[in-house]
Design an enzyme around this catalytic site. Structure first.
Site, PDB file in Angstrom:
ATOM      1  CB  CYS A 118      27.928  34.969  33.318  1.00 55.99           C
ATOM      2  SG  CYS A 118      29.366  34.568  34.303  1.00 55.99           S
ATOM      3  CG  HIS A 258      27.929  39.181  32.644  1.00 56.93           C
ATOM      4  ND1 HIS A 258      27.525  38.876  33.917  1.00 56.93           N
ATOM      5  CD2 HIS A 258      29.123  38.540  32.450  1.00 56.93           C
ATOM      6  CE1 HIS A 258      28.433  38.087  34.469  1.00 56.93           C
ATOM      7  NE2 HIS A 258      29.407  37.876  33.604  1.00 56.93           N
ATOM      8  CG  ASN A 288      31.300  37.914  36.873  1.00 56.35           C
ATOM      9  OD1 ASN A 288      30.113  37.612  36.975  1.00 56.35           O
ATOM     10  ND2 ASN A 288      32.065  37.488  35.884  1.00 56.35           N
TER      11      ASN A 288
HETATM   12  O1  UT7 Z   1      31.693  36.313  33.379  1.00 56.95           O
HETATM   13  C1  UT7 Z   1      32.632  35.723  32.553  1.00 56.95           C
HETATM   14  C2  UT7 Z   1      33.837  35.397  33.363  1.00 56.95           C
HETATM   15  N1  UT7 Z   1      35.040  36.053  33.181  1.00 56.95           N
HETATM   16  C3  UT7 Z   1      35.347  37.154  32.480  1.00 56.95           C
HETATM   17  O2  UT7 Z   1      34.571  37.779  31.848  1.00 56.95           O
HETATM   18  C4  UT7 Z   1      36.787  37.575  32.511  1.00 56.95           C
HETATM   19  C5  UT7 Z   1      37.221  38.258  31.241  1.00 56.95           C
HETATM   20  N2  UT7 Z   1      38.616  38.619  31.320  1.00 56.95           N
HETATM   21  C6  UT7 Z   1      39.064  39.659  32.061  1.00 56.95           C
HETATM   22  O3  UT7 Z   1      38.289  40.346  32.694  1.00 56.95           O
HETATM   23  C7  UT7 Z   1      40.535  39.961  32.045  1.00 56.95           C
HETATM   24  O4  UT7 Z   1      41.163  39.206  31.043  1.00 56.95           O
HETATM   25  C8  UT7 Z   1      41.227  39.717  33.420  1.00 56.95           C
HETATM   26  C9  UT7 Z   1      40.746  40.740  34.425  1.00 56.95           C
HETATM   27  C10 UT7 Z   1      40.940  38.319  33.905  1.00 56.95           C
HETATM   28  C11 UT7 Z   1      42.726  39.865  33.259  1.00 56.95           C
HETATM   29  O5  UT7 Z   1      43.050  41.171  32.827  1.00 56.95           O
HETATM   30  P1  UT7 Z   1      44.130  41.402  31.683  1.00 56.95           P
HETATM   31  O6  UT7 Z   1      44.277  42.834  31.495  1.00 56.95           O
HETATM   32  O7  UT7 Z   1      43.684  40.566  30.514  1.00 56.95           O
HETATM   33  O8  UT7 Z   1      45.449  40.853  32.356  1.00 56.95           O
HETATM   34  P2  UT7 Z   1      46.355  39.636  31.903  1.00 56.95           P
HETATM   35  O9  UT7 Z   1      45.641  38.349  32.116  1.00 56.95           O
HETATM   36  O10 UT7 Z   1      46.887  39.922  30.528  1.00 56.95           O
HETATM   37  O11 UT7 Z   1      47.523  39.748  32.944  1.00 56.95           O
HETATM   38  C12 UT7 Z   1      48.395  40.854  32.954  1.00 56.95           C
HETATM   39  C13 UT7 Z   1      49.331  40.682  34.140  1.00 56.95           C
HETATM   40  C14 UT7 Z   1      49.944  39.297  34.230  1.00 56.95           C
HETATM   41  O12 UT7 Z   1      51.285  39.433  34.675  1.00 56.95           O
HETATM   42  P3  UT7 Z   1      52.504  39.280  33.644  1.00 56.95           P
HETATM   43  O13 UT7 Z   1      52.384  37.900  33.101  1.00 56.95           O
HETATM   44  O14 UT7 Z   1      52.284  40.344  32.608  1.00 56.95           O
HETATM   45  O15 UT7 Z   1      53.694  39.495  34.519  1.00 56.95           O
HETATM   46  C15 UT7 Z   1      49.141  38.628  35.322  1.00 56.95           C
HETATM   47  O16 UT7 Z   1      49.859  37.618  35.988  1.00 56.95           O
HETATM   48  O17 UT7 Z   1      48.615  40.874  35.357  1.00 56.95           O
HETATM   49  C16 UT7 Z   1      48.861  39.784  36.235  1.00 56.95           C
HETATM   50  N3  UT7 Z   1      47.703  39.582  37.106  1.00 56.95           N
HETATM   51  C17 UT7 Z   1      47.574  40.234  38.253  1.00 56.95           C
HETATM   52  N4  UT7 Z   1      48.313  41.152  38.887  1.00 56.95           N
HETATM   53  C18 UT7 Z   1      47.887  41.614  40.048  1.00 56.95           C
HETATM   54  C19 UT7 Z   1      46.666  38.770  36.906  1.00 56.95           C
HETATM   55  N5  UT7 Z   1      45.804  38.866  37.936  1.00 56.95           N
HETATM   56  C20 UT7 Z   1      46.345  39.774  38.801  1.00 56.95           C
HETATM   57  C21 UT7 Z   1      45.933  40.301  40.024  1.00 56.95           C
HETATM   58  N6  UT7 Z   1      46.726  41.220  40.608  1.00 56.95           N
HETATM   59  N7  UT7 Z   1      44.790  39.933  40.613  1.00 56.95           N
END
Ligand code: UT7
Length: 333
Positions: A118, A258, A288
């Site tokens: 990115c 970004h 993104n």
């Molecule tokens: O350009 C560079 C590329 N990427 C990035 O910059 C991504 C950077 N990271 C992020 O934006 C965030 O970490 C995410 C959006 C990917 C994830 O958000 P988060 O607040 O860190 O959530 P998490 O990974 O801690 O997940 C929390 C919960 C989990 O469930 P449990 O284990 O607590 O039961 C996930 O399984 O949310 C769940 N989850 C979802 N739920 C509904 C993960 N994805 C989804 C989804 N819908 N799409």
């Protein structure tokens, strides 16, 4: 080689988003997710998806033509084309930049792809600007273009809700003294590469029936690690490019970050002590688009008259590699 020039800046910008829009509600029917979760955790509401017949170079070509028109130049004026992408048309070669060079009929241009995730557009502008500043080239096209929908696992809710397709382009050339790129900083930390990668399809794990069955050709991401990394590096890199430019946060008219997650953007704004009306946000519409995010934002800002000649912009990106980079730019148009 001709005489070196002093200041390099952006002469024109253009973008292209494919017409198909995929909403969070559409995704609710595909994976176990909700509009509410996606909006609250990421800020994304919709993303654009390339048509089956569109590859990355098709998107890049339209953005490039628009940027050239905006700059009042023709393909013949271009000496260099850089395409920053993680989703080239072909796995190995020819480069997407060569495909764009051919279809633009930019007869005098060198062309290559650049891989910095990115951060690719910021890396590309940095490389092209130095080649122009040295006097080697006069005008360059830097394009960020992605069809990330092609490398997503549409059964993985952790990744498929986050990314979209699109392209943005900028024409670089000499600008008036005091305008253009005033400071830049690039960095990398390969140790974190494992947090955002495509396991198979390269020389380490060539394509096989097994890799395809295991969906190893799709984006694998440790979102929490990338999140922490992003929050940490955005402030650091911006500080360096601001120092180089001899400017401070207060001198910045618009932060152009970004667009990976609204919470990362808000944390960067807080760090820079910038009110959100001085931060360009379009993640809600486009999600993104990786290397295309920043040039798409620049084209949109110009279309909406959100900047004027002399405004100081701070472009900040981070991404796969892991990589990061920032540019302080005095808008020269
Ligand atoms: O350009 C560079 C590329 N990427 C990035 O910059 C991504 C950077 N990271 C992020 O934006 C965030 O970490 C995410 C959006 C990917 C994830 O958000 P988060 O607040 O860190 O959530 P998490 O990974 O801690 O997940 C929390 C919960 C989990 O469930 P449990 O284990 O607590 O039961 C996930 O399984 O949310 C769940 N989850 C979802 N739920 C509904 C993960 N994805 C989804 C989804 N819908 N799409």
């Amino acid at each position: 080689m001709t005489k070196a020039v002093k200041q390099v800046g952006i002469l024109g910008v253009g973008s292209y988003l494919p017409s198909k829009v995929l909403t969070n509600h559409d995704l609710e029917k595909m994976v176990d997710t909700t509009d509410e979760w996606i909006v609250q955790r990421t800020g994304i509401r919709t993303r654009h998806i390339a048509a089956p017949e569109q590859a990355t170079s098709d998107l890049a070509l339209i953005a490039a033509r628009r940027a050239l028109e905006d700059a009042g130049l023709t393909p013949n004026d271009i000496d260099l084309i850089i395409v920053a992408t993680a989703t080239p048309d072909y796995g190995v070669y020819p480069s997407t930049a060569c495909l764009v060079q051919d279809r633009l009929w930019a007869q005098h241009a060198a062309a290559f792809d650049l891989s910095a995730g990115c951060t690719g557009f910021v890396y590309g502008v940095s490389v092209a600007s130095q080649m122009i500043a040295s006097g080697l080239y006069k005008k360059a096209l830097v394009i960020g273009a992605e069809t990330l929908s092609r490398i997503l696992n549409w059964e993985d809710r952790n990744t498929c809700v986050l990314f979209g397709d699109g392209a943005g382009a900028a024409v670089l050339g000499e600008v008036e003294e005091g305008y253009g790129i005033l400071g830049l900083d690039l960095g990398s930390d390969g140790a974190g590469g494992i947090h955002l990668y495509q396991p198979a399809g390269g020389s380490r794990r060539p394509a096989s029936h097994e890799t395809v069955d295991n969906k190893e050709h799709t984006v694998h991401m440790n979102g929490n690690e990338v999140f922490k990394f992003a929050v940490k590096v955005m402030g650091k890199t911006a500080k360096k490019s601001l120092e180089q430019a001899g400017l401070s946060n207060e001198d910045i008219d618009m932060l152009v970050p970004h667009q990976a997650n609204i919470r990362i953007i808000q944390s960067a704004a807080k760090h820079f002590k910038m009110p959100m009306d001085k931060v360009w946000v379009n993640i809600d519409k486009y999600s993104n688009t990786s290397a295309a995010c920043i040039p798409i934002a620049l084209a949109e800002m110009q279309d909406q008259h959100a900047m004027k000649k002399g405004d100081n912009l701070l472009l900040v990106a981070f991404g796969a590699g892991l990589t990061w980079g920032s540019i302080v730019l005095k808008w020269a148009k």
